[in-house]
Design an enzyme around this catalytic site. Structure first.
Site, mmCIF file in Angstrom:
data_model
loop_
_atom_site.group_PDB
_atom_site.id
_atom_site.type_symbol
_atom_site.label_atom_id
_atom_site.label_comp_id
_atom_site.label_asym_id
_atom_site.label_seq_id
_atom_site.Cartn_x
_atom_site.Cartn_y
_atom_site.Cartn_z
ATOM 1 N N PHE A 26 31.269 -49.929 -29.702
ATOM 2 C CA PHE A 26 31.108 -48.225 -29.824
ATOM 3 C C PHE A 26 32.090 -47.533 -29.364
ATOM 4 C CE2 PHE A 26 29.104 -44.303 -30.119
ATOM 5 C CZ PHE A 26 29.208 -43.886 -28.888
ATOM 6 N N VAL A 95 21.771 -48.109 -24.789
ATOM 7 C CA VAL A 95 20.532 -48.287 -25.361
ATOM 8 C C VAL A 95 20.843 -48.763 -26.771
ATOM 9 C CG1 VAL A 95 18.256 -47.533 -25.811
ATOM 10 C CG2 VAL A 95 19.302 -46.718 -23.842
ATOM 11 N N GLY A 101 15.942 -42.590 -29.062
ATOM 12 C CA GLY A 101 14.866 -41.422 -29.490
ATOM 13 C C GLY A 101 13.536 -41.809 -28.674
ATOM 14 N N GLY A 103 13.453 -42.188 -25.362
ATOM 15 C CA GLY A 103 13.351 -41.774 -23.783
ATOM 16 C C GLY A 103 13.876 -42.737 -22.991
ATOM 17 N N ILE A 104 14.404 -43.761 -23.513
ATOM 18 C CA ILE A 104 14.857 -45.036 -22.744
ATOM 19 C C ILE A 104 16.027 -44.909 -21.756
ATOM 20 C CG2 ILE A 104 15.712 -47.359 -22.810
ATOM 21 C CD1 ILE A 104 13.857 -48.005 -25.180
ATOM 22 N N ASN A 132 33.139 -38.630 -27.243
ATOM 23 C CA ASN A 132 31.755 -38.964 -27.135
ATOM 24 C C ASN A 132 30.947 -37.860 -26.702
ATOM 25 O OD1 ASN A 132 29.305 -40.469 -26.910
ATOM 26 N ND2 ASN A 132 29.846 -42.019 -25.596
ATOM 27 N N TYR A 139 24.881 -35.806 -20.526
ATOM 28 C CA TYR A 139 24.985 -35.886 -19.128
ATOM 29 C C TYR A 139 25.000 -34.210 -18.811
ATOM 30 C CZ TYR A 139 26.042 -40.808 -19.232
ATOM 31 O OH TYR A 139 25.948 -41.913 -19.542
#
Lengths: 173, 170
Positions: A26, A95, A101, A103-104, A132, A139
């Site tokens: 990624f 994740v 989506g 909440g992890i 990013n 954040y």
């Protein structure tokens, strides 16, 4: 979706290594990954570990398309500020896309923050790539400051040949 | 000028704090240092040290005693792509003792330590307006990852940390 956040065990290192590679892909730098689950086992589960790791796990019923139940991780360690003291540095937070989506990511962050508070850390730091935007927004929404922006801090590294050269000699200033 | 590099001991804590404040003053952020000698003692010389420190001490010329004129504070971090790194948190030589090779010696010592402890790199941050430090590091082959790869440093302070810690589980 039900999921659990727990401390990683040695047996989780293969899953963590898998996700480290997914995150590197990624971040567009997969060829920079040089270590495997073996180094993670050695460095994270020895007497004085060099990092700690939390993982997000779903039940068998919710396993990923490829059959994984370990679907997210947060890898962190303790650092020190000579101005303020104990700090947690969040090195990786990830994740798997198909589990986002739910909440992890937020739960992983909260748990790291909780651990930081228990260890009397006064700061949590991390780095994020300038392009990013989803991560930068995530954040910022939680109250983080971009110190590269506000104070001009740059990350510097010596490795490979430059590190070898430092060991061998020092040029005159 | 004779000097010695050695591992810091608990008795060096007052000198370490003095030099920390001198460095903060040089970075124009001296009022940000809230750490105390007690914190440094507990955090560096307790059961699990949060940092390690090497100091540069002048050898006695007269009966004046030894003087601590420089220090480097570091700890070990982890890069999931390459493994252990040595992170250099603070590195400072008192102004009047610069230009004598003490800084270079400390860098050599730390990079040697990094190799011996199986670190694949040595990392740190530097403020972009700190020209002389940037040149010092660039001359020695360091890469500016913020410039080359776009990494930005983010921080959560105590207040945001506490808020995140008590956020309701989703």
């Amino acid at each position: 979706m039900d999921y659990k956040i727990r401390a990683a065990r040695k047996e989780d290192c293969k899953d963590i290594a898998r996700m480290i590679m997914e995150l590197a892909v990624f971040e567009k730098m997969p060829d920079q990954v040089k270590i495997s689950y073996k180094e993670l086992e050695r460095d994270g589960f020895c007497q004085n570990p060099f990092f700690e790791c939390l993982i997000a796990e779903v039940s068998d019923a919710h396993r990923s398309k490829c059959g994984h139940t370990v679907v997210g991780y947060a890898l962190y360690f303790y650092t020190y500020s000579t101005w303020k003291g104990r700090t947690v540095y969040l090195e990786d937070l990830y994740v798997m896309p198909e589990f986002r989506g739910n909440g992890i990511g937020k739960s992983l962050m909260s748990k790291v923050a909780k651990i930081a508070a228990e260890k009397q850390c006064v700061r949590l730091q991390l780095s994020v790539l300038d392009w990013n935007s989803p991560a930068r927004d995530f954040y910022a929404a939680k109250g983080a400051q971009d110190l590269t922006d506000s104070e001009g801090w740059h990350f510097i590294r010596f490795d490979g040949l430059s590190l070898d050269n430092l060991v061998k000699e020092a040029p005159q200033d | 000028m004779e000097y010695k590099l050695r591992k810091a001991e608990p008795k060096d804590v007052p000198d370490i704090l003095r030099l920390v404040k001198e460095l903060a003053k040089y970075e124009e952020m001296e009022n940000q240092v809230t750490l105390t000698e007690q914190d440094l003692l507990e955090d560096g010389f307790g059961d699990t040290p949060f940092y390690h420190c090497v100091i540069a001490e002048l050898q006695p010329q007269s009966s004046d005693g030894l003087e601590v004129v420089g220090f480097a504070m570091y700890y070990f971090t982890y890069d999931p792509w390459v493994g252990k790194q040595l992170y250099l948190e603070d590195f400072f030589i008192t102004q009047e003792y610069r230009g004598l090779g003490i800084g270079s010696h400390i860098m050599r010592h730390l990079s040697d330590l990094a190799m011996k402890t199986r670190c694949s790199g040595m990392m740190f941050v530097v403020a972009e307006n700190n020209e002389s430090s940037i040149q010092f590091y660039k001359r020695r082959g360091a890469e500016d990852l913020s410039q080359e790869e776009g990494w930005r440093l983010y921080r959560f302070d105590k207040e945001s940390l506490v808020k995140m810690a008590s956020a309701r589980e989703e």
